[in-house]
Design an enzyme around this catalytic site. Structure first.
Site, short mmCIF file in Angstrom:
data_model
loop_
_atom_site.label_atom_id
_atom_site.label_comp_id
_atom_site.label_asym_id
_atom_site.label_seq_id
_atom_site.Cartn_x
_atom_site.Cartn_y
_atom_site.Cartn_z
N TYR A 25 -17.72 -1.25 2.22
CA TYR A 25 -16.62 -1.97 1.59
C TYR A 25 -15.50 -2.19 2.61
O TYR A 25 -14.99 -1.23 3.20
CB TYR A 25 -16.09 -1.18 0.39
CG TYR A 25 -14.89 -1.81 -0.28
CD1 TYR A 25 -14.94 -3.12 -0.73
CD2 TYR A 25 -13.71 -1.08 -0.47
CE1 TYR A 25 -13.85 -3.71 -1.35
CE2 TYR A 25 -12.62 -1.66 -1.10
CZ TYR A 25 -12.69 -2.97 -1.54
OH TYR A 25 -11.61 -3.54 -2.15
N TYR A 36 0.84 -1.19 0.00
CA TYR A 36 0.00 0.00 0.00
C TYR A 36 0.88 1.25 0.00
O TYR A 36 1.92 1.28 0.68
CB TYR A 36 -0.91 0.03 1.23
CG TYR A 36 -1.92 -1.10 1.28
CD1 TYR A 36 -3.07 -1.06 0.50
CD2 TYR A 36 -1.72 -2.20 2.12
CE1 TYR A 36 -4.01 -2.09 0.55
CE2 TYR A 36 -2.65 -3.23 2.18
CZ TYR A 36 -3.79 -3.17 1.39
OH TYR A 36 -4.70 -4.18 1.42
N ASN A 94 -6.54 -17.38 -1.26
CA ASN A 94 -6.53 -17.13 0.18
C ASN A 94 -7.66 -17.91 0.84
O ASN A 94 -8.70 -17.36 1.21
CB ASN A 94 -6.67 -15.63 0.46
CG ASN A 94 -6.41 -15.29 1.92
OD1 ASN A 94 -6.39 -16.17 2.78
ND2 ASN A 94 -6.23 -14.02 2.21
N HIS A 151 -12.95 -7.78 -1.40
CA HIS A 151 -12.22 -8.55 -2.41
C HIS A 151 -11.19 -9.43 -1.72
O HIS A 151 -10.62 -9.04 -0.68
CB HIS A 151 -11.53 -7.61 -3.40
CG HIS A 151 -12.47 -6.76 -4.18
ND1 HIS A 151 -12.40 -5.39 -4.21
CD2 HIS A 151 -13.53 -7.10 -4.95
CE1 HIS A 151 -13.38 -4.92 -4.98
NE2 HIS A 151 -14.07 -5.93 -5.43
N ARG A 210 -19.32 -16.84 7.87
CA ARG A 210 -20.08 -15.72 8.42
C ARG A 210 -21.07 -15.18 7.39
O ARG A 210 -21.43 -14.02 7.40
CB ARG A 210 -19.11 -14.64 8.91
CG ARG A 210 -18.41 -15.07 10.19
CD ARG A 210 -17.04 -14.46 10.38
NE ARG A 210 -16.40 -15.04 11.57
CZ ARG A 210 -15.75 -16.20 11.57
NH1 ARG A 210 -15.63 -16.91 10.47
NH2 ARG A 210 -15.21 -16.65 12.70
N ILE A 236 -11.08 -12.74 17.49
CA ILE A 236 -10.79 -11.32 17.29
C ILE A 236 -11.30 -10.84 15.93
O ILE A 236 -11.85 -9.74 15.82
CB ILE A 236 -9.28 -11.05 17.45
CG1 ILE A 236 -8.86 -11.36 18.90
CG2 ILE A 236 -8.93 -9.60 17.10
CD1 ILE A 236 -7.37 -11.28 19.14
N SER A 264 -13.83 -12.02 14.29
CA SER A 264 -15.29 -11.92 14.40
C SER A 264 -15.69 -10.68 15.19
O SER A 264 -16.69 -10.02 14.87
CB SER A 264 -15.85 -13.18 15.09
OG SER A 264 -15.62 -14.32 14.30
N LEU A 288 -11.90 -2.70 3.27
CA LEU A 288 -10.61 -2.56 2.62
C LEU A 288 -9.58 -3.54 3.19
O LEU A 288 -8.71 -4.04 2.47
CB LEU A 288 -10.07 -1.14 2.78
CG LEU A 288 -10.75 -0.01 2.01
CD1 LEU A 288 -12.03 0.45 2.69
CD2 LEU A 288 -9.80 1.18 1.90
#
Length: 255
Positions: A97, A38, A143, A138, A153, A112, A114, A99
């Site tokens: 969204y 990033y 993964n 995304h 979930r 944690i 959750s 990130l």
């Protein structure tokens, strides 16, 4: 951070918003959690811009997890996800969204992740109320840990995004996952309009036989994307069945 995490760690976890002083620590955590680099501006934004819901989970003063999300109007969703909601929803309908969501390795499977996700839902209910109809994100197709977390979930795969990520110069495929809330739903399909179509065209025992055969296959024997999409189709045709993604699958590359 100690490698020994007490079983009651969740009871000691505290939540707070990220701030500018957390930037260097968050950079280290993100470099450990994610293969994506990033820019510095991203860290500046998530720790200072109020449009982001940036929450840290801390244990004895240290950050052990965080979630970063943005609530925005449906018209501001990127083109590839423009059909997350049915067009019948008003233009001022909102979506959330995610990130970023990550937890320090030693603290995973302690609830944690959750806790952070539930905190986002609570934030949505108190700010956007019922105007927010979906939470989406995304994820790399490889993964599997994250995919299982979200599927457990009630997030569902919405799109396959070929070459969505560029990781160290290599293009990687992604998925869009969505959790519908407050009555939100995707555009209707022919299967929604004719709910008994699957039973008419495909006898129940035939679909179950196909599903059982597919579930028993090793995903290495067929392309992973086709494997997941085929299972997703079967679950949509027979939502009440026990056909589900096989857990514990390991692929050759993960995040």
């Amino acid at each position: 951070m100690s490698d020994v995490v007490p079983p009651t760690a969740l009871s000691e976890v505290q939540l707070r918003f990220l701030c500018h002083d957390d930037i260097e620590n968050v950079k280290l955590l993100c470099s450990d959690w994610f293969p994506i680099e990033y820019p510095d501006s991203w860290y500046q934004d998530i720790t200072s811009n109020k449009k982001f819901f940036s929450l840290a989970a801390t244990f004895r003063g240290g950050i052990v997890g965080m979630i970063v999300a943005e609530i925005k109007g449906r018209t501001k969703v990127h083109k590839e996800d423009g059909d997350i909601l049915a067009s019948s929803f008003p233009v001022d309908t909102q979506v959330a969204y995610i990130l970023s969501l990550g937890v320090v390795k030693e603290f995973r499977k302690h609830g944690i992740g959750s806790l952070l996700l539930d905190s986002l839902k609570e934030h949505i209910s108190t700010t956007a109320q019922d105007h927010c109809k979906a939470i989406y994100l995304h994820v790399l197709t490889t993964n599997n840990t994250a995919i299982h977390f979200y599927e457990n979930r009630d997030f569902r795969q919405h799109h396959y995004l070929p070459y969505y990520y560029s990781i160290r110069g290599v293009l990687k495929d992604g998925f869009t996952y969505v959790l519908y809330i407050n009555g939100g739903h995707p555009p209707w399909t022919i299967l929604d309009a004719i709910p008994n179509l699957s039973l008419t065209v495909f006898p129940t025992d035939y679909i179950q036989h196909i599903g059982s055969t597919l579930a028993s296959l090793s995903p290495c024997s067929i392309p992973q994307r086709l494997y997941r999409q085929a299972q997703s189709l079967l679950r949509s045709l027979l939502p009440w069945s026990n056909i589900a993604s096989k857990t514990g699958i390991q692929y050759s590359r993960t995040m």
